[in-house]
Design an enzyme around this catalytic site. Structure first.
Site, PDB file in Angstrom:
ATOM      1  N   HIS A 261       0.701  -1.151   0.066  1.00  0.00           N
ATOM      2  CA  HIS A 261      -0.052  -0.047  -0.228  1.00  0.00           C
ATOM      3  C   HIS A 261       0.845   1.295   0.036  1.00  0.00           C
ATOM      4  O   HIS A 261       0.467   2.239  -0.593  1.00  0.00           O
ATOM      5  CB  HIS A 261      -0.961   0.001   1.205  1.00  0.00           C
ATOM      6  N   ASP A 332      -4.357  -6.566  -7.783  1.00  0.00           N
ATOM      7  CA  ASP A 332      -5.088  -5.809  -6.697  1.00  0.00           C
ATOM      8  C   ASP A 332      -5.306  -4.402  -7.001  1.00  0.00           C
ATOM      9  O   ASP A 332      -4.997  -3.990  -8.052  1.00  0.00           O
ATOM     10  CB  ASP A 332      -3.604  -5.818  -5.657  1.00  0.00           C
TER      11      ASP A 332
END
Length: 616
Positions: A261, A332
């Site tokens: 992230h 993702d």
């Protein structure tokens, strides 16, 4: 303006092919009355639908094809909600969730709590049905949506109570029980289906082999490839009785020290080690998993230049050709910094498709993503035939799963399925079975509810304020000292030490204390008082290696209500501790293994080892 005639042709082609898409033309109210009334109805693994997918693809415009490959989140609690219009406008240039679906001819949507999508299960059901209406209205793509969510259970669960709260994957791993894994999957799948969600981005099949992993940890079922494979397949089978499951994060995010992230991780192990991380994914493929999600990580053994999400060597060479996966590949989320810090939106979208992905998930700039793909088709970087391959996979999956024919969810099913007593009992059973006692010197546990006054303290990030009243309700005389944050201050430590004078035992809740000197110092100070100190390791299970002064250490793998309810039962001796470590615990100095996979103690004091045989 979009070609309405082409859109009607797409729908008409499906109808003429025998898809039975008459449901697509009904109103929301009609959809509710025509939806199945049985809450136990399950979508079959293979539909009898005779949809002519090839004809549908042939009738689609380039924009519609790219739209089918674009799945993103929307802001709002209902299809026409304007309360978060500013957020939708900032990201998409329109005001409502329905308008986002229609602007881009979306193939799918992704739900989050922070985007206002998951206030409660009944609301989620209404949002799902409303978005399907938007997709099937004249201004929409004319094809029902994939409605997706990350509902792993435990740490990552976008829909909370009254949906069933599960203790999490590592808690499940500590049970080593495929029956419970299948039951967990059944809970996830049936509750999502009742809410109109047809894809669960779960289970996590990463092997958590790195104790310093900042993003996987308790989201993993363990570090042993054979065990994670068995539990993963069982969970997949439970989910796919109802909706599609998604194995993630391929080819394995479990040995990273960077959270994708916030940065781009790299793993440097050799191919033999990679093969261990691939085993659960291969087992999932062999079991018929519908989807696989990519990892934004560089795997040197396959492609030292590109992360898996953008690598043809990883997605096509390894996943498709070598491992034989012919289902849907999704990236993702593309708005993670591993992507956005290194590639433009146009670059990442084009490279992901070139690599072999079918879905561009949660692009930070959908307009730029679509423009980039269209330009790539125009200049020959990507052929339209390549897009057709992905769109064909998506529509074939929607037909197989019954989404084309039955996109709506019966609102009446929410109350009887979501958070049912049977589901809650199963979640509690998983939590009870997961309780892993890794130290119990002087038989400190169980505590005596008739005699022991207990001080509850700990890292604020481990929610001791949640545990304290639960212990009091069980009958303990509880004193508590609290402070926010992961790192207890010196003042907090002093208050806690002073409070030990009036209690018989201390319960300290820790949260990833292996890397937190303040938590370590506080437990050492509490132990120095001479009062028995019980550590409840409420997150990753490695904390025992930095608490030499603790008399007892109990791993709960989570600090949710369901986890802590089981902790209370274990501390009070209402249940025995049957959980076993699903990962190995290294020594604090890294010189070797402190506790192996499979270790756990009963209150008898005897350890169990390996896969559950209790030595006598």
């Amino acid at each position: 303006m979009k070609d309405q005639g082409t859109r009607r042709l797409v729908r008409s082609t499906a109808v003429l092919a025998g898809a039975g898409l008459l449901l697509a033309a009904v109103s929301p109210a009609q959809a509710e009355t025509t939806a199945p009334t049985s809450t136990t109805t399950r979508t079959p693994a293979a539909s009898t639908s005779s949809v002519d997918v090839a004809a549908m693809v042939d009738a689609m415009t380039l924009d519609q094809k790219i739209g089918q490959m674009t799945w993103t989140h929307v802001y709002g609690s209902s299809a026409n909600d304007t309360s978060m219009a500013a957020s939708n406008q900032a990201r998409y240039g329109v005001s409502t969730p329905a308008e986002v679906v229609q602007k881009y001819d979306l193939g799918g949507v992704l739900y989050f709590a922070w985007s206002g999508n998951t206030a409660n299960p009944q609301q989620v059901n209404g949002l799902s049905n409303g978005l399907q209406d938007a997709a099937l209205a004249d201004g929409g793509p004319g094809i029902p949506l994939a409605v997706t969510i990350d509902q792993e259970g435990g740490l990552v669960a976008r829909v909370g109570s009254p949906a069933t709260e599960l203790p999490g994957n590592m808690a499940l791993g500590a049970t080593f029980d495929t029956g419970l894994a299948r039951a967990q999957g059944d809970i996830l799948g049936s509750e999502l289906k009742a809410m109109g969600i047809n894809v669960d981005f779960a289970p996590v099949l990463d092997l958590n082999t790195n104790p310093d992993n900042p993003v996987i940890g308790v989201r993993s079922m363990g570090s042993d490839a054979k065990t994670v494979s068995r539990l993963g397949v069982a969970q997949i089978r439970g989910i796919q009785q109802h909706v599609s499951a998604t194995a993630k994060h391929f080819p394995g995010h479990g040995d990273t020290e960077t959270d994708s992230h916030y940065g781009l991780p790299e793993v440097t192990y050799d191919r033999a080690t990679l093969n261990q991380h691939l085993k659960p994914f291969q087992a999932a493929i062999d079991a018929g998993i519908d989807m696989i999600m990519t990892a934004h990580i560089v795997v040197d053994a396959i492609d030292p230049d590109l992360p898996g999400t953008l690598s043809p060597k990883v997605l096509t060479g390894l996943l498709r050709d070598e491992m034989g996966f012919d289902g849907i590949i999704t990236t993702d989320a593309l708005d993670m910094e591993a992507m956005t810090d290194n590639w433009t939106q146009e670059e990442m979208s084009v490279k992901a498709i070139q690599a072999g992905s079918d879905i561009l998930l949660n692009s930070p700039d959908v307009d730029a993503s679509i423009a980039g793909v269209k330009q790539a088709v125009a200049d020959g970087t990507i052929t339209e035939a390549r897009l057709d391959e992905s769109v064909t996979r998506i529509l074939t999956w929607k037909a197989k799963r019954g989404i084309l024919e039955h996109p709506y969810a019966d609102p009446a099913g929410v109350g009887t399925v979501v958070g049912s007593e049977r589901h809650l009992r199963t979640a509690a059973k998983i939590a009870d079975r997961s309780m892993t006692l890794v130290r119990n010197d002087r038989r400190t546990l169980p505590l005596d509810v008739r005699r022991d006054d207990v001080l509850v303290v700990g890292a604020g990030s481990a929610w001791p304020e949640r545990l304290a009243p639960m212990l009091a309700e069980r009958g303990f005389d509880v004193t508590t000292e609290l402070e926010n944050g992961s790192s207890p201050s010196a003042a907090y430590r002093e208050r806690a030490v002073a409070a030990t004078a009036d209690v018989d035992a201390v319960v300290f809740t820790s949260n990833n204390a292996s890397g937190n000197p303040a938590q370590q110092a506080m437990v050492a100070a509490l132990a120095a008082t001479g009062k028995p100190v019980v550590v409840v390791a409420a997150r990753n299970p490695y904390d025992v290696n930095v608490f030499p002064g603790a008399d007892a250490v109990l791993n709960s793998y989570g600090y949710g209500v369901v986890n802590y309810a089981a902790v209370v039962r274990a501390l009070a001796g209402d249940i025995n501790t049957k959980g076993r470590l699903p990962v190995a615990v290294p020594k604090a100095d890294g010189s070797g293994t402190m506790l192996p996979v499979g270790y756990g103690e009963h209150y008898s004091g005897r350890p169990w080892w390996s896969h559950g045989k209790h030595r006598r």
